[in-house]
Design a protein around this motif. Structure first.
Motif, mmCIF file in Angstrom:
data_model
loop_
_atom_site.group_PDB
_atom_site.id
_atom_site.type_symbol
_atom_site.label_atom_id
_atom_site.label_comp_id
_atom_site.label_asym_id
_atom_site.label_seq_id
_atom_site.Cartn_x
_atom_site.Cartn_y
_atom_site.Cartn_z
ATOM 1 N N ARG A 179 2.338 8.685 21.082
ATOM 2 C CA ARG A 179 1.387 9.091 20.049
ATOM 3 C C ARG A 179 0.059 8.334 20.193
ATOM 4 N NH1 ARG A 179 3.168 9.217 13.688
ATOM 5 N NH2 ARG A 179 1.458 10.526 12.892
ATOM 6 N N LYS A 180 0.173 7.021 20.460
ATOM 7 C CA LYS A 180 -1.045 6.228 20.659
ATOM 8 C C LYS A 180 -1.800 6.697 21.896
ATOM 9 C CE LYS A 180 0.734 2.034 18.457
ATOM 10 N NZ LYS A 180 1.147 0.625 18.675
ATOM 11 N N ARG A 181 -1.025 6.999 22.931
ATOM 12 C CA ARG A 181 -1.664 7.468 24.152
ATOM 13 C C ARG A 181 -2.357 8.804 23.921
ATOM 14 N NH1 ARG A 181 1.309 9.230 29.618
ATOM 15 N NH2 ARG A 181 -0.520 9.550 30.897
ATOM 16 N N LEU A 182 -1.740 9.658 23.108
ATOM 17 C CA LEU A 182 -2.358 10.935 22.762
ATOM 18 C C LEU A 182 -3.712 10.701 22.092
ATOM 19 C CD1 LEU A 182 -2.375 14.009 22.286
ATOM 20 C CD2 LEU A 182 -1.078 13.581 20.187
ATOM 21 N N GLN A 183 -3.766 9.728 21.173
ATOM 22 C CA GLN A 183 -5.022 9.451 20.489
ATOM 23 C C GLN A 183 -6.097 8.980 21.476
ATOM 24 O OE1 GLN A 183 -5.478 10.323 17.389
ATOM 25 N NE2 GLN A 183 -3.325 10.974 17.311
ATOM 26 N N LEU A 203 -7.181 11.981 23.397
ATOM 27 C CA LEU A 203 -8.030 12.821 22.565
ATOM 28 C C LEU A 203 -9.447 12.262 22.509
ATOM 29 C CD1 LEU A 203 -5.625 13.607 19.583
ATOM 30 C CD2 LEU A 203 -6.587 15.253 21.186
ATOM 31 N N ALA A 204 -9.549 10.937 22.356
ATOM 32 C CA ALA A 204 -10.863 10.298 22.319
ATOM 33 C C ALA A 204 -11.601 10.494 23.645
ATOM 34 C CB ALA A 204 -10.714 8.818 22.005
ATOM 35 N N GLN A 205 -10.857 10.335 24.757
ATOM 36 C CA GLN A 205 -11.468 10.523 26.069
ATOM 37 C C GLN A 205 -11.902 11.970 26.269
ATOM 38 O OE1 GLN A 205 -12.127 8.083 28.420
ATOM 39 N NE2 GLN A 205 -13.302 9.764 29.333
ATOM 40 N N ALA A 206 -11.063 12.902 25.780
ATOM 41 C CA ALA A 206 -11.410 14.320 25.917
ATOM 42 C C ALA A 206 -12.686 14.635 25.147
ATOM 43 C CB ALA A 206 -10.257 15.185 25.420
#
Length: 642
Positions: A244-248, A251-254
């Protein structure tokens, strides 16, 4: 003072354990439902009255689980003998404490100041004549135990010896004590039952002592399985949170990539950038919701399991043997929930989201959303040979914080240092000096940029310029196998060093100064090892084609076969990411650039293929940017995430 303290203890016991969850009064004729929760018989009858007349089941008000009502009615439900005897004993002990009412004591239940003539043991109040009549009239108090004042002054009730057990009588042969347990019918029987209804060969009955011993063992085994399930749920929760943290972060990088492209295309792409960002957010929210659902599902599963475990543990600890055997079908039925436990795994593949931007002048959309993580070859350096920057057999690789890469060549017995783009800097070759290397094999770098190298029976430590710093010799007294050490694998984290001694079949974990933390013998250890942030050691066995994980005490966590193109493959190098993901280099066993690097989750389940077209991949390491370095015999390849 002593009597007051004793009364307080009795009150606490009564309130905490002896009050019906429906009427909140002390149990009266308690009956047990299939879920192991107990209630007063009258309370259950009142509940049934409120239900439809044709209802054949009653719902537990605590856990909402249904219980089939016997044909004979609620009174045929199992009685909670332990609660009955304990309530009786508490009542007698309260009387012994002399909770008396004097002739001048006022009523504590009303404000009229009338003289108290009785005491309600459930309300723990002195009451007058009118309040006594009101108690008998009200539905919630008409079953309360009311004792006249003069009876409380008589300490004539002897305490019950709870250690004495009276053998229950058979329900069919009321004069016969229960002495056997029929395993076929799963019921308690007497001698007459054994000689009549249970005499045929199909009935197998044993003594109560043997039956309860077998029952307790079965319950213990199932409860141990519950504990293992809790560990798996905890491990999955950690993996989900990491993903989940990695997803965030992704998402920020995207969003950052989208903004950069947006600025490059200026005004004409701003609207498309907004639409794409909203789509990314939508997918991110959907996936985050999936993780939330997975966490909620797992927690609900374990909450429900914990309720059953708590009820069973209380019953196993408090009830006597006879009662346990009578309740055995219900207990075992409840423990069947273990088979229904389904742990929602961490879907690591959903933690990736990225954006592939494109020229919107000619394209309809600003970019393409990438829902699956992909890797590509970013850099490659080195070639076959014996000179500087060349390899005959590159086996170990590590990376310093500045991006410099160190590689071991096991054929040339050399340690070489390169820049991040593959430019040769310096090397340390085999030598006779104690500070030099004899046979460098595997390497690892810690957060302080110290390089740890396995060299025969020693671990030698260098700085980021390959200058010798110190060394230590792993010492394990309980090692099995040959006495000669052969240090073949090493893994380093912020505070510890894990070392494989292939010669002695031992994994030892040390502080950075070399002092021993823990060690474990394992005949399957070979050359490659990694440490996870879950206090686990992950290693591979090339010959057996296995990826294995143990804790620091040597207890096995998982042991899985590695597969490439549907066939068992030989694993070599292994890495562990911050989120618990495991990366393994695999050999298919034939010549050619067809070997791969695979990703597994923290429980050893395959996730995806990271790299393809490799030739003899061995050691692996992460760069500071998160790229993966792979020593491929004659070269070093660097793969980055897309």
């Amino acid at each position: 003072m002593a009597e007051a303290a004793a009364q307080t203890v009795l009150d606490n016991i009564s309130q905490g354990h002896l009050e019906c969850p429906i009427c909140y009064c002390r149990f009266k004729d308690p009956k047990m439902l299939d879920c192991l929760h107990s209630f007063c018989l009258n309370c259950l009858v009142e509940m049934m009255r409120k239900q439809k007349t044709e209802a054949k089941k009653i719902t537990c008000p605590v856990c909402r689980k249904e219980t089939q009502v016997p044909d004979e009615g609620l009174q045929s439900l199992s009685s909670s003998f332990f609660l009955i005897s304990l309530v009786d004993e508490i009542n007698k002990q309260e009387q012994l404490l002399g909770k008396s009412v004097t002739s001048s004591a006022p009523c504590e239940s009303c404000e009229e100041g009338q003289e108290a003539v009785s005491t309600c043991l459930d309300c723990k109040e002195n009451i007058c004549k009118k309040c006594e009549e009101a108690h008998q009239f009200l539905r919630y108090t008409k079953h309360h135990r009311i004792i006249p004042a003069q009876d409380l002054d008589k300490s004539t009730v002897a305490p019950t010896d709870l250690t004495k057990t009276v053998a229950p009588k058979c329900r069919k042969h009321i004069k016969q004590p229960l002495c056997f347990h029929c395993e076929t019918c799963d019921t308690l029987i007497c001698l007459m039952c054994a000689a009549t209804e249970h005499r045929s060969a199909e009935h197998n009955f044993i003594g109560i002592t043997d039956a309860i011993e077998s029952f307790r063992k079965s319950v213990t085994d199932i409860l141990q399985t519950f504990e293992k399930s809790k560990e798996q749920f905890a491990s999955n929760e950690d993996s989900i949170n990491h993903a989940r943290k990695r997803l965030q972060k992704k998402l920020a990088q995207a969003r950052s990539d989208i903004s950069a492209q947006e600025e490059a295309e200026i005004a004409k792409i701003r609207n498309k950038a907004k639409l794409l960002t909203e789509k990314v957010d939508e997918i991110g929210q959907e996936r985050d919701s999936e993780y939330e659902k997975a966490l909620k599902h797992n927690r609900e599963q374990m909450e429900r399991a914990d309720q059953i475990v708590t009820a069973v543990n209380d019953l196993m600890r408090q009830a006597d043997d006879i009662e346990l055997l009578e309740l055995k079908p219900k207990v075992m039925h409840n423990l069947e929930f273990q088979k229904e436990l389904k742990c929602e795994p961490a879907k690591v593949d959903m933690a990736f989201i990225g954006v592939k931007c494109q020229d919107v002048v000619s394209d309809t959309n600003l970019g393409e959303i990438l829902l699956n993580e992909k890797w590509h070859l970013k850099e490659e350096f080195g070639k076959e040979g014996t000179g500087d920057g060349k390899f005959q057999w590159a086996a170990g690789v590590a990376c310093f914080s500045n991006g410099d890469v160190v590689v071991t060549d096991v054929t040339q017995k050399r340690l070489s240092l390169f820049t991040s783009n593959g430019q040769f800097k310096t090397s340390v070759d085999q030598g006779t000096d104690s500070n030099q290397l004899e046979n460098p094999w595997r390497v690892g770098v810690n957060c302080d940029d110290l390089l740890f190298v396995t060299d025969e029976d020693k671990v030698k430590i260098f700085d980021n310029k390959l200058q010798f710093v110190r060394e230590f010799t792993p010492s394990v007294d309980d090692a099995e196998g040959p006495s000669k050490s052969d240090l073949s694998g090493i893994a380093v984290d912020k505070q510890r060093v894990a070392v494989i001694d292939w010669g002695r079949k031992v994994i030892s974990v040390h502080n950075l100064d070399g002092s021993l933390i823990a060690s474990t013998s394992n005949h399957l250890v070979r050359h490659y090892i990694a440490m996870s942030n879950k206090e686990r050691l992950i290693f591979t066995n090339y010959k057996e084609k296995r990826l294995m994980c143990v804790d620091l005490k040597g207890n096995e966590v998982f042991n899985v076969m590695t597969v490439l193109n549907g066939k068992p493959a030989k694993p070599t190098g292994v890495l562990c990411d911050d989120d618990g993901s495991i990366y393994v280099a695999l050999h298919c066993g034939t010549e050619g650039d067809i070997d791969e690097v695979h990703q597994y989750d923290s429980n050893g389940a395959f996730i995806s293929t990271v790299a393809q077209g490799l030739y003899n991949p061995l050691g692996m390491a992460f760069t500071p940017a998160g790229d993966v370095l792979v020593a491929c015999r004659h070269s070093v390849k660097i793969f980055e995430r897309m």
